[in-house]
Enzyme design. Structure first.
Site, PDB file in Angstrom:
ATOM      1  N   ASP A   1       0.795  -1.217   0.000  1.00  0.00           N
ATOM      2  CA  ASP A   1       0.000   0.000   0.000  1.00  0.00           C
ATOM      3  C   ASP A   1       0.832   1.272   0.000  1.00  0.00           C
ATOM      4  O   ASP A   1       0.611   2.169  -0.820  1.00  0.00           O
ATOM      5  CB  ASP A   1      -0.927   0.005   1.221  1.00  0.00           C
ATOM      6  CG  ASP A   1      -1.676   1.308   1.350  1.00  0.00           C
ATOM      7  OD1 ASP A   1      -2.656   1.494   0.611  1.00  0.00           O
ATOM      8  OD2 ASP A   1      -1.270   2.150   2.167  1.00  0.00           O
TER       9      ASP A   1
ATOM     10  N   SER B   1      -4.192   2.936  -0.959  1.00  0.00           N
ATOM     11  CA  SER B   1      -3.995   2.319  -2.276  1.00  0.00           C
ATOM     12  C   SER B   1      -4.626   0.941  -2.342  1.00  0.00           C
ATOM     13  O   SER B   1      -5.243   0.570  -3.347  1.00  0.00           O
ATOM     14  CB  SER B   1      -2.501   2.224  -2.607  1.00  0.00           C
ATOM     15  OG  SER B   1      -2.016   3.433  -3.134  1.00  0.00           O
ATOM     16  N   ASP B   2      -4.452   0.155  -1.296  1.00  0.00           N
ATOM     17  CA  ASP B   2      -5.051  -1.178  -1.271  1.00  0.00           C
ATOM     18  C   ASP B   2      -6.564  -1.111  -1.444  1.00  0.00           C
ATOM     19  O   ASP B   2      -7.159  -1.857  -2.231  1.00  0.00           O
ATOM     20  CB  ASP B   2      -4.736  -1.869   0.055  1.00  0.00           C
ATOM     21  CG  ASP B   2      -3.344  -2.473   0.099  1.00  0.00           C
ATOM     22  OD1 ASP B   2      -2.764  -2.719  -0.969  1.00  0.00           O
ATOM     23  OD2 ASP B   2      -2.837  -2.701   1.205  1.00  0.00           O
ATOM     24  N   HIS B   3      -7.201  -0.238  -0.695  1.00  0.00           N
ATOM     25  CA  HIS B   3      -8.656  -0.156  -0.768  1.00  0.00           C
ATOM     26  C   HIS B   3      -9.130   0.442  -2.088  1.00  0.00           C
ATOM     27  O   HIS B   3     -10.139   0.006  -2.648  1.00  0.00           O
ATOM     28  CB  HIS B   3      -9.198   0.648   0.420  1.00  0.00           C
ATOM     29  CG  HIS B   3      -9.205  -0.112   1.703  1.00  0.00           C
ATOM     30  ND1 HIS B   3      -8.092  -0.243   2.506  1.00  0.00           N
ATOM     31  CD2 HIS B   3     -10.190  -0.820   2.323  1.00  0.00           C
ATOM     32  CE1 HIS B   3      -8.384  -0.978   3.564  1.00  0.00           C
ATOM     33  NE2 HIS B   3      -9.654  -1.336   3.478  1.00  0.00           N
TER      34      HIS B   3
ATOM     35  N   GLY C   1      -9.017  -2.260  -4.598  1.00  0.00           N
ATOM     36  CA  GLY C   1     -10.144  -3.165  -4.429  1.00  0.00           C
ATOM     37  C   GLY C   1     -11.437  -2.605  -4.991  1.00  0.00           C
ATOM     38  O   GLY C   1     -12.209  -3.319  -5.642  1.00  0.00           O
TER      39      GLY C   1
END
Length: 380
Positions: free
Chosen positions: A137, A164-166, A169
């Site tokens: 992330d 960034s991860d979310h 997703g």
């Protein structure tokens, strides 16, 4: 009531956040999400809490079924291939080339399952000079430029949430739903690809467009000045924010609450543009005023005058907030060991096919018999 994605089967070969979050969002909408995990410890996030449950893991793995497969063994690979043949969607978030090395690439399934939608989430993209770098992330937030808009470059601090991860997703789940709609027209599946870098940079479109126009590098202060956004600490030490935006009525109301009618004629503050140029002076003056009483006092005055203002809530504030309680954002879900766990519901509301938190995250391998036994019987 059936969910919008009832009847859609998703196989998730994904750990940590980006892929699991995409799968969770689709699971909330009724899809059957089968999470494939390594047999001995599963998703590494399982080890971040009590027993086999951790809030980190549980927050992105509800509404799923867990099966364990050793993808390093021929038996495990065979079971994985059989499982994928039953899927509408595959989600994976490994480095480029990993699924190919396991014999589980999209190309190996395309002919036997032409309706299959294959979603790949990487750190930097499936090819290019950075493709094989480890993608987590913080490197996505930093490389995309988003972190430069959220921290002071001279004294940088990482963020307290995996943005960034979310974002990856969310972008992946949007792509999957678009691919499902397209499949309804064409009968064909397709590849859906995104990365931490792509999804996060696309999120920064406003600042990028402004940079393209004037070649000025934006910072954390750029939008705060332009949008007239302020954060203050009241006399009781509690923080709150004001967002004036464009309508002149909000500025006039703020001046009235602050008891500074002369500011309406002050050339530094006469227009939105001049207030932006003299942002620091205005911010300093307002800070002095707002330190003279409590946050509740000022928010009562500001909201009565229709100024866009809100407390800067910490999470102990958030879940006792009357509007959050009214929206029923916190849900309690039963857990076989802990009794129940608290989660935040999906932020989407659909009138006829609602999103729903049906189950908490599964125990490791909880659904092996349910999912794998029929596959083996079919093969036999």
């Amino acid at each position: 009531m059936a969910g919008a994605l009832e009847g859609i089967r998703i196989i998730e070969f994904a750990n940590y956040v980006s892929g699991p979050y995409a799968g969770m969002l689709l699971g909330d909408l009724g899809a059957e999400v089968i999470k494939v995990e390594e047999p001995t410890r599963g998703d590494p996030f399982r080890g971040w809490g009590r027993v086999e449950y951790s809030p980190t893991f549980g927050s992105v793995n509800r509404n799923k079924k867990s099966v364990t497969l050793d993808l390093k063994s021929e038996t495990g690979k065979a079971d994985a291939r059989a499982l994928v043949t039953t899927a509408d969607v595959v989600i994976e978030n490994f480095r480029p080339g990993t699924m190919e090395r396991l014999g589980l690439s999209h190309d190996s399934f395309a002919s036997q399952n032409p309706r299959l939608i294959w979603c790949s989430i990487t750190g930097y993209g499936n090819d290019g000079p950075y493709a094989l770098r480890p993608g987590y992330d913080t490197v996505g937030v930093a490389t995309s430029g988003l972190l430069s808009l959220l921290t002071d470059i001279g004294d940088p601090k990482p963020m307290g949430i995996s943005l960034s991860d979310h974002l990856a997703g969310i972008t992946a789940s949007n792509g999957i739903m678009a691919a499902l709609i397209a499949r309804g027209r064409t009968g064909r599946g397709q590849c859906v690809e995104t990365s931490l870098l792509e999804s996060t940079l696309s999120f920064c479109g406003e600042n990028a467009a402004r940079f393209f126009e004037n070649q000025k590098v934006p910072s954390r202060a750029t939008r705060t000045h332009q949008a007239q956004v302020y954060a203050f600490t009241a006399g009781d030490g509690k923080a709150f924010v004001i967002h004036l935006s464009s309508p002149a009525k909000f500025w006039k109301a703020l001046v009235d609450v602050a008891g500074k009618p002369e500011w309406l004629e002050d050339p530094r503050f006469a227009t939105k543009e001049t207030r932006g140029k003299h942002y620091d002076a205005l911010n300093h003056a307002l800070s002095d005023i707002f330190r003279s009483d409590t946050r509740d006092f000022w928010l009562t005055q500001l909201q009565a005058a229709d100024v866009p203002a809100a407390p800067l809530n910490t999470f102990d504030d958030v879940f006792s907030d009357p509007q959050v309680e009214h929206l029923k954002m916190r849900v309690e879900v039963s857990h076989p060991v802990l009794g129940s766990v608290g989660l935040v519901r999906n932020g989407l509301r659909l009138s006829d096919t609602p999103a729903e938190v049906r189950t908490c995250s599964p125990e490791l391998g909880e659904h092996n018999e349910e999912i794998l036994t029929p596959l083996k019987q079919k093969i036999l």
